[in-house]
Design an enzyme around this catalytic site. Structure first.
Site, PDB file in Angstrom:
ATOM      1  N   TYR A   1       6.429  33.425  72.358  1.00 37.70           N
ATOM      2  CA  TYR A   1       6.028  32.257  71.560  1.00 37.70           C
ATOM      3  C   TYR A   1       5.607  31.094  72.453  1.00 37.70           C
ATOM      4  CZ  TYR A   1       6.062  30.061  66.911  1.00 37.70           C
ATOM      5  OH  TYR A   1       5.695  29.493  65.716  1.00 37.70           O
TER       6      TYR A   1
ATOM      7  N   LYS B   1       6.456  23.582  68.103  1.00 40.75           N
ATOM      8  CA  LYS B   1       7.319  23.554  66.927  1.00 40.75           C
ATOM      9  C   LYS B   1       8.504  22.617  67.128  1.00 40.75           C
ATOM     10  CE  LYS B   1       5.246  26.256  63.998  1.00 40.75           C
ATOM     11  NZ  LYS B   1       4.668  25.687  62.749  1.00 40.75           N
TER      12      LYS B   1
END
Length: 255
Positions: free
Chosen positions: A154, A161
């Site tokens: 990720y 995020k």
């Protein structure tokens, strides 16, 4: 009586029928809301086509969250379809391939900056752009993926995020006096177009159901959409700055 009867909701990020945003828009309509969608560029025609697959065809307005002119024009464009908004759904995220898939140490700032602007700063940009249409009781809901952890592959999207989640708290602070709530839904992995664009995302979703006390279906966006609809409704009038986990309970378990 639907949960969102009479409410006017702006939904971003509808690209395919598999997107979480599509299910949010569908459910919002089924619960009585009028929905307006946003899109831009080459995606615009795609969003228009997908809008016809909703229970009621929804209008689509132009919005590129990195374009100052689009942001400034958003309120007027939405006013062509409704005179106010009761809710805004942020379902926007993008990161260049160069910052994903075990490339954390090699990613360069211009690409990282793109990920941060589109995936985090855009929550502030969208909220401010929609502010002239939002009043007391308004609700802004965004979608996140639990940023407390360093997930495999990720990489800088995970950092984005984390910034996104922090941004939501500061927005909750600054918009609260205007009577506007800001909350996020942290969903478990779902096989969306965005997820498929992340190299090796299968390493995140693999075994998620086994770690979730309630189990988890990576093909089912309905539970996430329901949580978004609930936060858009009047049933959480005193909740802001919150992250609601819809992941089968995996976030509470040890890994």
């Amino acid at each position: 009586m639907g949960l969102l009867d009479g409410k006017k909701i702006l939904v971003t990020g509808v690209l395919t029928e598999g997107s979480i945003a599509f299910h949010v828009a569908r459910l919002a309509q089924e619960q009585g809301a009028d929905v307006v969608l946003t899109s831009f560029g080459r995606q615009f025609r795609l969003t228009e086509a997908i809008a016809r697959r909703l229970p009621l065809e929804a209008p689509v307005v132009q919005l590129d969250v990195t374009d100052d002119e689009d942001l400034a024009a958003l309120a007027d464009r939405v006013r062509e379809h409704t005179d106010h908004l009761d809710g805004v759904v942020h379902s926007i995220g993008f990161a260049p391939q160069s910052v994903l898939g075990d490339k954390f140490l090699t990613a360069e700032w211009p690409d990282v900056a793109t990920a941060l602007q589109i995936s985090a700063y855009s929550l502030k940009s969208l909220s401010v752009a929609a502010l002239p249409l939002l009043g007391t009781g308004g609700s802004i809901v965004g979608l996140t993926f639990d940023a407390r952890y360093a997930w495999p592959v990720y990489d800088w999207m995970g950092v984005a995020k984390a910034a996104f989640e922090s941004t939501s708290r500061y927005l909750a602070r600054d918009l609260g006096p205007k009577g506007i709530r800001v909350n996020l839904v942290s969903a478990g992995p779902i096989k969306t177009t965005a997820a498929k664009s992340i190299p090796g995302f299968e390493s995140i979703e693999s075994g998620w159901s086994d770690r979730s006390p309630l189990g988890w279906d990576v093909t089912d966006a309905e539970p996430t959409a329901r949580a978004v609809a609930a936060l858009l409704s009047d049933w959480f009038p005193a909740t802001s700055g919150e992250i609601v986990h819809v992941d089968g309970g995996a976030h509470a378990m040890g890994f």
